[in-house]
Design a protein around this motif. Structure first.
Motif, short mmCIF file in Angstrom:
data_model
loop_
_atom_site.label_atom_id
_atom_site.label_comp_id
_atom_site.label_asym_id
_atom_site.label_seq_id
_atom_site.Cartn_x
_atom_site.Cartn_y
_atom_site.Cartn_z
N ASP A 51 20.31 -23.88 -4.29
CA ASP A 51 21.02 -23.54 -3.04
C ASP A 51 20.10 -23.57 -1.82
OD1 ASP A 51 23.39 -23.11 -4.46
OD2 ASP A 51 22.85 -21.02 -4.89
N ALA A 52 18.85 -23.96 -2.00
CA ALA A 52 17.87 -23.88 -0.91
C ALA A 52 17.73 -25.17 -0.13
CB ALA A 52 16.51 -23.46 -1.47
N GLY A 53 18.54 -26.19 -0.44
CA GLY A 53 18.53 -27.42 0.34
C GLY A 53 17.25 -28.21 0.25
N GLY A 54 16.55 -28.10 -0.86
CA GLY A 54 15.30 -28.84 -1.03
C GLY A 54 14.06 -28.06 -0.64
N TYR A 55 14.25 -26.85 -0.12
CA TYR A 55 13.11 -26.02 0.29
C TYR A 55 12.41 -25.45 -0.94
CZ TYR A 55 10.52 -22.79 3.34
OH TYR A 55 9.54 -22.14 4.03
N GLY A 56 11.11 -25.27 -0.80
CA GLY A 56 10.35 -24.68 -1.91
C GLY A 56 9.01 -24.17 -1.42
N PHE A 57 8.12 -23.90 -2.37
CA PHE A 57 6.88 -23.20 -2.06
C PHE A 57 5.66 -23.96 -2.59
CE2 PHE A 57 10.31 -20.15 -2.94
CZ PHE A 57 10.50 -19.67 -1.65
N PHE A 58 4.69 -24.20 -1.70
CA PHE A 58 3.39 -24.67 -2.13
C PHE A 58 2.64 -23.49 -2.73
CE2 PHE A 58 3.78 -28.03 1.30
CZ PHE A 58 3.80 -29.12 0.42
N VAL A 78 15.60 -20.02 22.26
CA VAL A 78 15.91 -19.86 20.85
C VAL A 78 16.37 -21.21 20.30
CG1 VAL A 78 17.38 -18.69 19.17
CG2 VAL A 78 16.56 -17.45 21.19
N ARG A 79 15.65 -21.73 19.30
CA ARG A 79 16.04 -23.01 18.69
C ARG A 79 17.09 -22.82 17.61
NH1 ARG A 79 11.01 -23.40 17.30
NH2 ARG A 79 11.50 -24.20 15.21
N PHE A 80 16.95 -21.74 16.83
CA PHE A 80 17.94 -21.42 15.79
C PHE A 80 17.82 -19.96 15.41
CE2 PHE A 80 14.18 -22.78 13.40
CZ PHE A 80 14.03 -21.74 12.49
N GLY A 81 18.91 -19.46 14.80
CA GLY A 81 18.93 -18.07 14.35
C GLY A 81 19.21 -17.12 15.50
N PRO A 82 18.93 -15.83 15.23
CA PRO A 82 18.46 -15.23 13.98
C PRO A 82 19.48 -15.37 12.84
CG PRO A 82 18.12 -13.75 15.85
CD PRO A 82 19.02 -14.85 16.32
N CYS A 83 18.94 -15.49 11.62
CA CYS A 83 19.81 -15.66 10.46
C CYS A 83 19.13 -15.10 9.22
CB CYS A 83 20.15 -17.14 10.27
SG CYS A 83 18.71 -18.21 10.09
N ASP A 84 19.95 -14.72 8.25
CA ASP A 84 19.42 -14.23 6.99
C ASP A 84 19.10 -15.41 6.07
OD1 ASP A 84 19.61 -11.48 7.56
OD2 ASP A 84 21.75 -11.49 7.04
N VAL A 85 18.01 -15.30 5.33
CA VAL A 85 17.65 -16.29 4.33
C VAL A 85 17.83 -15.62 2.96
CG1 VAL A 85 15.87 -17.84 3.45
CG2 VAL A 85 15.99 -17.34 5.91
N PHE A 86 19.06 -15.76 2.43
CA PHE A 86 19.43 -15.07 1.19
C PHE A 86 19.03 -13.59 1.34
CE2 PHE A 86 18.45 -19.54 0.02
CZ PHE A 86 19.74 -19.92 -0.30
N THR A 87 18.29 -13.05 0.39
CA THR A 87 17.79 -11.67 0.50
C THR A 87 16.30 -11.64 0.79
OG1 THR A 87 17.35 -11.52 -1.89
CG2 THR A 87 19.54 -10.85 -1.12
N VAL A 96 10.80 -11.04 0.55
CA VAL A 96 9.58 -11.85 0.64
C VAL A 96 8.78 -11.37 1.84
CG1 VAL A 96 8.65 -14.16 0.98
CG2 VAL A 96 10.67 -13.85 -0.46
N GLN A 97 7.61 -10.80 1.57
CA GLN A 97 6.80 -10.23 2.65
C GLN A 97 6.09 -11.31 3.46
OE1 GLN A 97 6.82 -6.85 3.43
NE2 GLN A 97 8.53 -7.09 1.98
N GLY A 98 5.71 -12.40 2.78
CA GLY A 98 5.00 -13.47 3.47
C GLY A 98 4.16 -14.27 2.50
N MET A 99 3.20 -15.01 3.01
CA MET A 99 2.31 -15.77 2.16
C MET A 99 1.53 -14.83 1.24
SD MET A 99 0.90 -18.45 5.06
CE MET A 99 0.70 -17.13 6.28
N GLU A 100 1.28 -15.29 0.03
CA GLU A 100 0.59 -14.46 -0.94
C GLU A 100 -0.91 -14.71 -0.97
OE1 GLU A 100 4.23 -13.98 -4.17
OE2 GLU A 100 2.79 -15.63 -4.41
#
Length: 264
Positions: free
Chosen positions: A42-49, A94-103, A126-130
């Motif tokens: 459901d993330a539209g191709g988004y993911g995590f390095f 403002v280019r986009f949002g504010p919006c929720d990203v799932f939870t 998700v707090q941020g980069m790990e």
């Protein structure tokens, strides 16, 4: 320096918009050793390095109309909606949002008055980069701008940043920023702001944020990057008291920088 102890105004997320995610994964995997984990169907191709199982950045296909490939720096906010109003009052858009990203959290994208794009992340799950500040992870952020004085005023208004100007060489003024109530020249510094020189403006350079990735050997990583299709914008050079650095464009045209820090 960047840390994962995220506070308002500090960088807490970074992501890449690219026209070909598979090609981007191959490039950055080859340069930094990153792997890629999808965020789901459901993330539209988004993911995590990821590096050693820790998230170092996000990546996804370009979604905004007319968007160019780019790395987007996100800054922590405890109230994205209120901050969006502050951005507009300070002359940004403002280019986009504010919006929720799932939870995971709440997101908004902005453009500062000089045209540099950035985003804000309000964490929930998700707090941020790990991983930050380590080899092959983001270690610094930097704004190249057509109007440094206006940029300092804008970001101080929006995020409450503390700033200090450092004179480097004969003419270059490099502004270091840190979260409110901290010392920019201490360990809390998280961003640099610099005026684009006249020759860059004449060549068509525009305002933009750049991530710096820490590497063990700047020259070797420049070579690994160009072998995989990157273009060198600023060749590897030494910066006194900082380290050896270079600025490149990835194969899709997204700017990023490398830094081998000086021993502390």
């Amino acid at each position: 320096m960047l840390t994962t102890q995220y506070v308002p105004g500090a960088p807490n997320w970074l992501d890449l918009g690219a026209p070909d995610i598979d090609a981007a994964v191959a490039f950055y995997g080859g340069v930094f050793g990153w792997t890629f984990q999808s965020a789901g169907p459901d993330a539209g191709g988004y993911g995590f390095f990821q590096l050693d199982g820790k998230t170092v950045a996000g990546a996804g296909p370009l979604t905004e109309e007319g968007a160019s490939p780019a790395w987007t720096v996100h800054f922590h906010s405890s109230d994205v909606d209120a901050l969006a109003k502050t951005v507009e009052q300070a002359g940004g858009t403002v280019r986009f949002g504010p919006c929720d990203v799932f939870t995971a959290g709440r997101l908004a994208g902005f453009t500062d008055p000089a045209g540099a794009e950035f985003a804000v992340w309000q964490p929930v799950d998700v707090q941020g980069m790990e991983l930050v500040g380590a080899s092959s992870a983001v270690c610094w952020t930097e704004l190249h701008t057509t109007d440094a004085a206006a940029a300092k005023d804008f970001y101080r208004t929006v995020f409450g940043w503390e700033t200090v100007d450092n004179v480097m060489g004969e003419h270059l003024v490099y502004t270091v920023a840190s979260p409110t109530g901290t010392d920019p020249n201490g360990d809390a510094g998280h961003a640099g702001i610099m005026q684009l020189p006249a020759e860059s403006l004449a060549a068509g350079s525009t305002s933009e944020w750049h991530p710096y990735f820490a590497v063990e050997d700047c020259d070797a990583t420049v070579a690994a990057s160009t072998q995989r299709g990157a273009t060198v914008v600023v060749p590897a050079e030494d910066a006194e008291g900082i380290g050896r650095l270079a600025l490149l464009l990835d194969p899709f045209g997204a700017p990023y920088a490398l830094l081998t820090p000086s021993p502390r």
